[in-house]
Write an enzyme that holds these catalytic residues in place. Structure first.
Site, PDB file in Angstrom:
ATOM      1  N   HIS A   1       0.788  -1.233   0.000  1.00 30.06           N
ATOM      2  CA  HIS A   1       0.000   0.000   0.000  1.00 30.06           C
ATOM      3  C   HIS A   1       0.819   1.282   0.000  1.00 30.06           C
ATOM      4  O   HIS A   1       0.278   2.364  -0.275  1.00 30.06           O
ATOM      5  CB  HIS A   1      -0.921  -0.002   1.226  1.00 30.06           C
ATOM      6  CG  HIS A   1      -2.230   0.683   1.011  1.00 30.06           C
ATOM      7  ND1 HIS A   1      -2.388   1.792   0.196  1.00 30.06           N
ATOM      8  CD2 HIS A   1      -3.471   0.434   1.498  1.00 30.06           C
ATOM      9  CE1 HIS A   1      -3.658   2.176   0.199  1.00 30.06           C
ATOM     10  NE2 HIS A   1      -4.321   1.370   0.987  1.00 30.06           N
TER      11      HIS A   1
ATOM     12  N   TYR B   1     -13.682   5.600  10.781  1.00 30.06           N
ATOM     13  CA  TYR B   1     -12.825   6.052   9.674  1.00 30.06           C
ATOM     14  C   TYR B   1     -13.403   5.588   8.350  1.00 30.06           C
ATOM     15  O   TYR B   1     -13.726   4.415   8.183  1.00 30.06           O
ATOM     16  CB  TYR B   1     -11.428   5.452   9.873  1.00 30.06           C
ATOM     17  CG  TYR B   1     -10.384   5.799   8.844  1.00 30.06           C
ATOM     18  CD1 TYR B   1      -9.378   6.712   9.129  1.00 30.06           C
ATOM     19  CD2 TYR B   1     -10.355   5.197   7.584  1.00 30.06           C
ATOM     20  CE1 TYR B   1      -8.379   7.022   8.202  1.00 30.06           C
ATOM     21  CE2 TYR B   1      -9.385   5.499   6.643  1.00 30.06           C
ATOM     22  CZ  TYR B   1      -8.398   6.408   6.961  1.00 30.06           C
ATOM     23  OH  TYR B   1      -7.424   6.702   6.037  1.00 30.06           O
TER      24      TYR B   1
ATOM     25  N   SER C   1     -12.229   6.178   4.280  1.00 27.52           N
ATOM     26  CA  SER C   1     -11.227   6.774   3.406  1.00 27.52           C
ATOM     27  C   SER C   1     -11.900   7.482   2.236  1.00 27.52           C
ATOM     28  O   SER C   1     -12.874   6.991   1.667  1.00 27.52           O
ATOM     29  CB  SER C   1     -10.280   5.691   2.883  1.00 27.52           C
ATOM     30  OG  SER C   1      -9.305   6.242   2.040  1.00 27.52           O
TER      31      SER C   1
ATOM     32  N   THR D   1      -5.177  10.524   0.204  1.00 31.17           N
ATOM     33  CA  THR D   1      -6.514  10.311   0.767  1.00 31.17           C
ATOM     34  C   THR D   1      -6.760  11.321   1.877  1.00 31.17           C
ATOM     35  O   THR D   1      -5.836  11.941   2.399  1.00 31.17           O
ATOM     36  CB  THR D   1      -6.666   8.891   1.357  1.00 31.17           C
ATOM     37  OG1 THR D   1      -5.709   8.718   2.414  1.00 31.17           O
ATOM     38  CG2 THR D   1      -6.484   7.833   0.291  1.00 31.17           C
TER      39      THR D   1
END
Length: 673
Positions: free
Chosen positions: A377, A492, A494, A505
């Site tokens: 990632h 959360y 994104s 992001t």
């Protein structure tokens, strides 16, 4: 016409030659031949804005309010005001100056890279997400080695189109029927390149940043003590193929950089299977080490490459590979006709013997042809990967180049194009692999995974009742947690900021005072519960707030990345960390118990990732034409995943009941009038 085109494309499959005019033609070598260069809009993309400090402080206070008592919120307000009038102003000014001196990028890019690369947590579960592709319903294309061949070819067609500037620019069209047209492209072609993005806005078409795309292939994350690094070999001509822990370098591009013919690639994959069948599973599956804590892996890699042969093979054959293809064997024992969880869990993290988690992209292909992407990632976000994922799916469906009937080109005598990677293992490495395997197995064993498919809420029902799909799903998560655990927690979602140059992001905080008020109201006893109409009005308010927060995040006007960058500025300048970052409010909202992610795609069967905190829930979700779905991961003994997923179903029931009852009441009132 389409059938004729496919037949022409398949006409060479029965030949044994990779040197044909057909395979060197554009229709095979390139996935797309865009009239607009791939990076046409990149220069004119607006820069990611730094929000006003006052707005960031106000947004932070609003976001933490549902998590705090009135007294706690009052104390937080005092600390935030001191920050705004004091050290916060100084840090904001320094951040603005630093941003002005680096106009080629965004203020968040380098700190975000550093954050990823400096984290020492293992990649599986903590960082590498999973995307599972819908299967090909045609049996002749779903068989493992056939599926792998077609996926490899389509991946290479995507990569070559990108390298040749022929891949269509990434543009978000508000109304694709009106703007995703030849006319739009003609207008863009004549627009001054320095203003092309703004010309596109006139068509309600929004170009997106593509700076991450060049790291999709040929990229590896290399473990280093303290902080990893990314290395890239964009001109590589081979891929890494893994089978039962063994590793093979397989050439897929010829010496001139052309994609080898389908029959040749198919033959080379079959050669891998043949070589693998002639020996036992790898006694020392080196890939397990990529699942280690990063400093441990760095130390073990440093020891491993003291052997010059190992160093050369690791760098030239593994690190430099375009991407990794893991051909899983049936003996992995993760197939269960009654449950998808074992396979999904295996694809997400698994036993790790047949994985190389450090590669930017890994194609995972199970024995039954089930295909998934597991990606590292740090180099990029979902926008680039999802584009690749979608193009891959469409291309393999529309234009598969091999089938179970294809005659392959035998790889016997194909010297050097299928290379078993035979490392030399000392006792230190053997012991390290054993320990890494045991640690990873324990972590994976501690992971729980629960799935929910809810058929009464889908795209059609959302459209029918005028609902925002994402808002409704997020509201359901809040209600599910409130029902099951009697409270509200850091949550959360994104949100991409790829509308800006080098955007990454932003965080959207879905737990709001509006969602809290609805949850408290809908859980009231029947005698004191508001009417269905009143509850529906509260749902609509939740949607308006959710929509506004999403818009702010997408436009670079959230507060999380700004506060992150201000803290990073203090660290860079050697200044003390402000008190704000030590408050209970800041700690609570960043302890993301509910971490969620969604990717809208017709190619996506499922998506999953691990919880971001030990007592949290990792929720991959989507709303499809037939159902709303969620995959929830938790760690056993830390969070009760089964309780949450059962509560989520109940939350869906309650919300759907309110929607239907309020709609029915509204219809009755109209008839009376």
């Amino acid at each position: 016409m389409f059938r004729a085109k496919v037949n022409r494309n398949l006409s060479f499959l029965s030949t044994n030659s990779s040197r044909t005019t057909t395979t060197h033609g554009q229709h095979y070598q390139y996935l797309q031949c865009s009239k607009l260069p791939t990076l046409y809009f990149q220069r004119s993309l607006p820069r990611l804005p730094i929000p006003l400090l006052e707005n960031t402080c106000q947004r932070f206070l609003a976001a933490v309010q549902p998590l705090l008592t009135p007294q706690e919120h009052g104390r937080t307000q005092q600390v935030v005001e001191q920050f705004r009038q004091g050290i916060g102003m100084e840090l904001h000014a320094k951040l603005k100056a630093h941003d002005a001196a680096n106009k080629h990028t965004s203020y968040i890019t380098q700190p975000w890279f550093d954050m990823y690369l400096a984290d020492r947590a293992p990649l599986p579960l903590n960082y590498n997400p999973l995307l599972v592709m819908k299967s090909d319903t045609r049996p002749e294309y779903q068989q493992q080695v056939v599926r792998a061949t077609n996926l490899i070819i389509s991946s290479l067609r995507f990569w070559r189109s990108l390298q040749a500037d022929l891949l269509e620019p990434e543009v978000y069209h508000m109304n694709a029927k009106k703007s995703d047209t030849a006319s739009y492209r003609r207008w863009m072609k004549v627009a001054p390149k320095a203003f092309a993005t703004y010309a596109s806005y006139a068509f309600k078409a929004f170009p997106l940043d593509m700076s991450q795309y060049n790291r999709l292939f040929g990229t590896s994350r290399i473990p280093r003590l303290g902080k990893d690094e990314l290395v890239q070999a964009p001109d590589s001509k081979h891929i890494l193929v893994m089978r039962r822990g063994h590793m093979y370098a397989v050439n897929v591009l010829d010496s001139s950089g052309y994609i080898e013919s389908p029959s040749v690639i198919l033959g080379r994959l079959k050669a891998v299977l043949r070589l693998d069948s002639e020996r036992e599973a790898a006694a020392v599956p080196l890939g397990v080490l990529t699942a280690s804590q990063r400093d441990e892996w760095a130390q073990n890699r440093a020891n491993f490459v003291r052997n010059p042969k190992n160093a050369d093979l690791l760098q030239s054959e593994v690190d430099a590979a375009l991407f990794c293809v893991s051909l899983d064997a049936e003996e992995d024992g993760i197939y269960n006709e009654n449950s998808q969880e074992p396979l999904l869990k295996h694809l997400l993290a698994g036993k790790a013997q047949n994985r190389w988690f450090d590669k930017s992209i890994s194609l995972l292909i199970s024995a039954d042809g089930t295909t998934a992407i597991n990606f590292e990632h740090s180099w990029g976000d979902g926008v680039a990967v999802l584009r690749y994922f979608n193009e891959l799916y469409k291309d393999t469906l529309r234009q598969p180049f091999v089938s179970t009937e294809t005659v392959h080109t035998p790889a016997e005598g194909d010297f050097g194009n299928v290379r078993p990677i035979n490392f030399e293992f000392d006792e230190v490495t053997k012991s390290a692999v054993e320990q890494a395997y045991a640690k990873n197995a324990a972590i994976v064993d501690s992971l729980d995974m629960h799935l929910l498919r809810y058929p009464h809420l889908n795209k059609l029902t959302c459209k029918q009742y005028g609902l925002s799909p994402d808002s409704i799903i997020q509201l359901s998560f809040q209600l599910a947690h409130r029902q099951a655990f009697a409270g509200y927690v850091g949550s959360y979602e994104s949100c991409s900021t790829s509308a800006f140059r080098h955007g990454r992001t932003e965080t959207m905080r879905p737990c709001t005072t509006a969602t809290r008020d609805f949850c408290e109201a809908v859980l009231q006893p029947a005698r004191s519960k508001p009417s269905a109409g009143e509850l529906r009005a509260m749902i609509d308010k939740c949607s308006r707030v959710h929509g506004q927060l999403t818009k702010e995040a997408a436009m670079g006007q959230g507060f999380d990345r700004h506060l992150f960058a201000l803290r990073n500025t203090a660290q860079r300048e050697g200044l003390p960390i402000p008190e704000l970052y030590e408050t209970d409010a800041y700690q609570r909202i960043n302890n993301n118990i509910i971490s969620t992610s969604t990717l809208g795609s017709d190619a996506l069967l499922a998506g999953s990732f691990g919880p971001v905190v030990k007592n949290g829930f990792g929720i991959g979700y989507s709303i499809q034409n037939e159902f709303a779905g969620a995959i929830v991961t938790t760690y056993k003994q830390q969070a009760e995943g089964k309780l949450f997923i059962d509560s989520l179903e109940s939350a869906f029931d309650k919300i759907c009941a309110v929607i239907k009852e309020s709609s029915s009441s509204a219809s009755d009132n109209k008839e009376k009038k």
